[in-house]
Enzyme design. Structure first.
Site, mmCIF file in Angstrom:
data_model
loop_
_atom_site.group_PDB
_atom_site.id
_atom_site.type_symbol
_atom_site.label_atom_id
_atom_site.label_comp_id
_atom_site.label_asym_id
_atom_site.label_seq_id
_atom_site.Cartn_x
_atom_site.Cartn_y
_atom_site.Cartn_z
ATOM 1 N N CYS A 148 0.834 -1.213 0.000
ATOM 2 C CA CYS A 148 0.000 0.000 0.000
ATOM 3 C C CYS A 148 0.868 1.262 0.000
ATOM 4 C CB CYS A 148 -0.975 -0.040 1.184
ATOM 5 S SG CYS A 148 -2.345 1.135 1.004
ATOM 6 N N HIS B 204 -3.781 -5.252 0.599
ATOM 7 C CA HIS B 204 -3.275 -5.697 1.897
ATOM 8 C C HIS B 204 -3.337 -7.221 1.987
ATOM 9 C CE1 HIS B 204 -2.831 -1.806 3.985
ATOM 10 N NE2 HIS B 204 -3.794 -1.415 3.156
ATOM 11 N N GLU C 13 -2.238 -9.049 4.323
ATOM 12 C CA GLU C 13 -2.283 -9.495 5.711
ATOM 13 C C GLU C 13 -3.693 -9.669 6.268
ATOM 14 O OE1 GLU C 13 -1.829 -4.944 5.856
ATOM 15 O OE2 GLU C 13 -1.239 -6.619 4.576
#
Length: 520
Positions: A88, A178, A180
């Site tokens: 990001c 993202h 994660e």
């Protein structure tokens, strides 16, 4: 005060440079789940690259790369030395520094999107579907890529969702989404591909390896000294004590302290449970010391520091009974460190824990924290490796300051009684209805307000308690638990009917973030 830092020294590891993202700890969690060790550092304070560092990840950020106060990362310290992944903000920063164009998006891209491969043969896409769901959360977009960058991925609203280039033949990747978060369906595969297939990291960060290495390090560091270990009944201090016992045997003296802020009957119940573990435990009632230290204090930080100082005073007094005691053992874990000492970039300290940010600067005992680099679920896996019973491993987390931070405002004996009784109703009913294991943590909070009520023919003006139950995996993020309405009605009715001093019960439906799990 001397703090002994014990960290793995023989494993490949990853640096995560934090620019203030709320998701940075999730990146670390996902990396650890791949059996790869990683450490989080502020974007401007990472140690130099050493041979054990095999990759670097740049986190997201609440800033725009075009903000005058945006984090400035020293890329020269990493690029061209080890593989690097920008997530990001990290990707946008790479694009801007190398001459690309990054500007504010016409509309913030937030939520699920479908990633399409442009260079399907790139190793980052191994085992990734042709269209893979990813999670976006950004206000800026990359409008043009630098000449040396290769465009490899796109979404409907993001023309440059993924790119790559090399520096000194070392790969660099940028991803706008993202990986994660769980909403990125194949996020862990993306991270696996980058860390194992591209950076060639050996995934050997396992509970057994941690136990073996930590026991060796503890023996070497502590030597012939003795350690006094503070026990709370929770998984963190119990696992830490078991590790210390395995390392130094009878040179460990455990103390289970009643600070007057434990749950109802917890002191006797936990003292009995510790006998089954074979730990050398002394149980001490020091509640009056803590009540005295807390007298007149209402600010959460003041209360935490008062509790922390009193813990140390009591333990140092007890340590004098054992002349060989040189160390104080604690069950500090990584989230305590992250939330207490602002280790992640420009973010602020959320709270002081008595065993991290609340310690006095001058104390006679040295500190040893065997679990300082572990997340909660890693602690549980280490505990299982050590053979601990599930009753200890899956007991709900309980804060070091105890009910002292669940009584908002000033604390006195009567408020503690009220909260203990109300909390006992809530926890007991969770167990009776087989809901205890369905939530990560449950708590009852005594609010500093009174409300009007009617009981029988009498008008009442009594306390309000809030119920808090959350689901989580590590405590860094949490969702409020969707407990059945009928169950909540039963809890409310029993608290109001059985606990003198309470006439209203509310249920907290806040997530973390933006709210924390505890109220103070």
């Amino acid at each position: 005060m001397l703090l002994l830092f014990l960290i793995p020294i023989v494993h490949d590891k990853v640096y995560i440079l934090d620019s203030g993202s709320q998701y940075t700890q999730l990146i670390a969690r996902r990396v650890r789940e791949l059996n790869i060790f990683c450490e989080i550092y502020p974007f401007h304070k990472a140690p130099p690259i050493d041979p054990s560092v095999k990759a670097v990840i740049l986190s997201g950020s609440p800033f725009s790369v075009n903000d005058p106060d945006a984090p400035v990362i020293d890329l020269k310290a990493f690029i061209g030395k080890v593989p690097l992944l920008g997530v990001c903000y990290g990707a946008q920063y790479l694009a801007k520094v190398y001459g690309g164009k990054v500007e504010k998006s016409a509309q913030r891209e937030y939520g699920k999107s479908e990633l399409q491969k442009i260079e399907a043969g790139d190793p980052i896409f191994l085992d990734i579907s042709s269209e893979s769901q990813v999670w976006m959360s950004h206000g800026d977009s990359i409008l043009t890529l630098p000449e040396k960058f290769t465009h490899i991925g796109i979404t409907k609203d993001n023309a440059y969702a993924m790119f790559t280039f090399t520096e000194n033949d070392i790969p660099v990747y940028g991803i706008q989404f993202h990986p994660e978060v769980t909403h990125t369906a194949q996020g862990k595969i993306f991270l696996r591909n980058f860390l194992i297939n591209i950076a060639h990291i050996t995934p050997d960060w396992t509970p057994k390896a941690f136990v073996d290495e930590m026991v060796t390090q503890l023996r070497q560091a502590i030597g012939s000294d003795h350690v006094m270990m503070a026990l709370s009944g929770g998984v963190d201090s119990t696992v830490a004590a078991t590790l210390l016992q395995r390392a130094i045997g009878d040179k460990l003296q455990c103390i289970f302290l009643d600070n007057g802020l434990l749950r109802k009957n917890e002191f006797s119940q936990v003292s009995h449970a510790y006998k089954s573990l074979g730990l050398n435990v002394s149980s001490i009632d020091a509640s009056e010391d803590f009540y005295s230290a807390l007298n007149g204090k209402s600010d959460p930080e003041d209360k935490r520091k008062a509790i922390g100082n009193t813990f140390i005073e009591v333990f140092e007094k007890e340590a004098k009974k054992f002349p060989n005691i040189k160390w104080l053992g604690q069950g500090t874990i990584y989230p305590d460190v992250i939330e207490s000492v602002s280790v992640h970039g420009p973010s602020v300290t959320i709270k002081s824990h008595h065993n991290v940010g609340g310690l006095p600067e001058k104390m006679n005992l040295k500190i040893v924290e065997p679990l300082r680099m572990l997340f909660k679920d890693e602690v549980r896996r280490v505990g299982a490796e050590l053979g601990l019973d599930n009753a200890f491993l899956y007991r709900h987390p309980f804060p070091g300051p105890g009910l002292g931070i669940r009584i908002l405002g000033e604390i006195d004996v009567e408020k503690v009684r009220i909260l203990q009784e109300a909390d006992d109703v809530f926890i007991s009913l969770l167990r009776q209805h087989n809901l205890y294991s369905e939530v990560w943590q449950a708590a009852t909070i005594l609010l500093p307000v009174r409300s009007v009520g009617v009981m029988g023919d009498e008008r009442t003006y009594e306390y309000v308690v809030a119920l808090r139950a959350v689901t989580s995996t590590d405590g860094m993020t949490a969702e409020w638990a969707r407990l059945p309405q009928e169950f909540l009605a039963t809890v409310s009715s029993q608290i109001i009917n059985r606990v003198k001093g309470v006439n209203r019960v509310v249920y907290d439906i806040s997530t973390k973030p933006p709210a924390t799990i505890e109220w103070e």
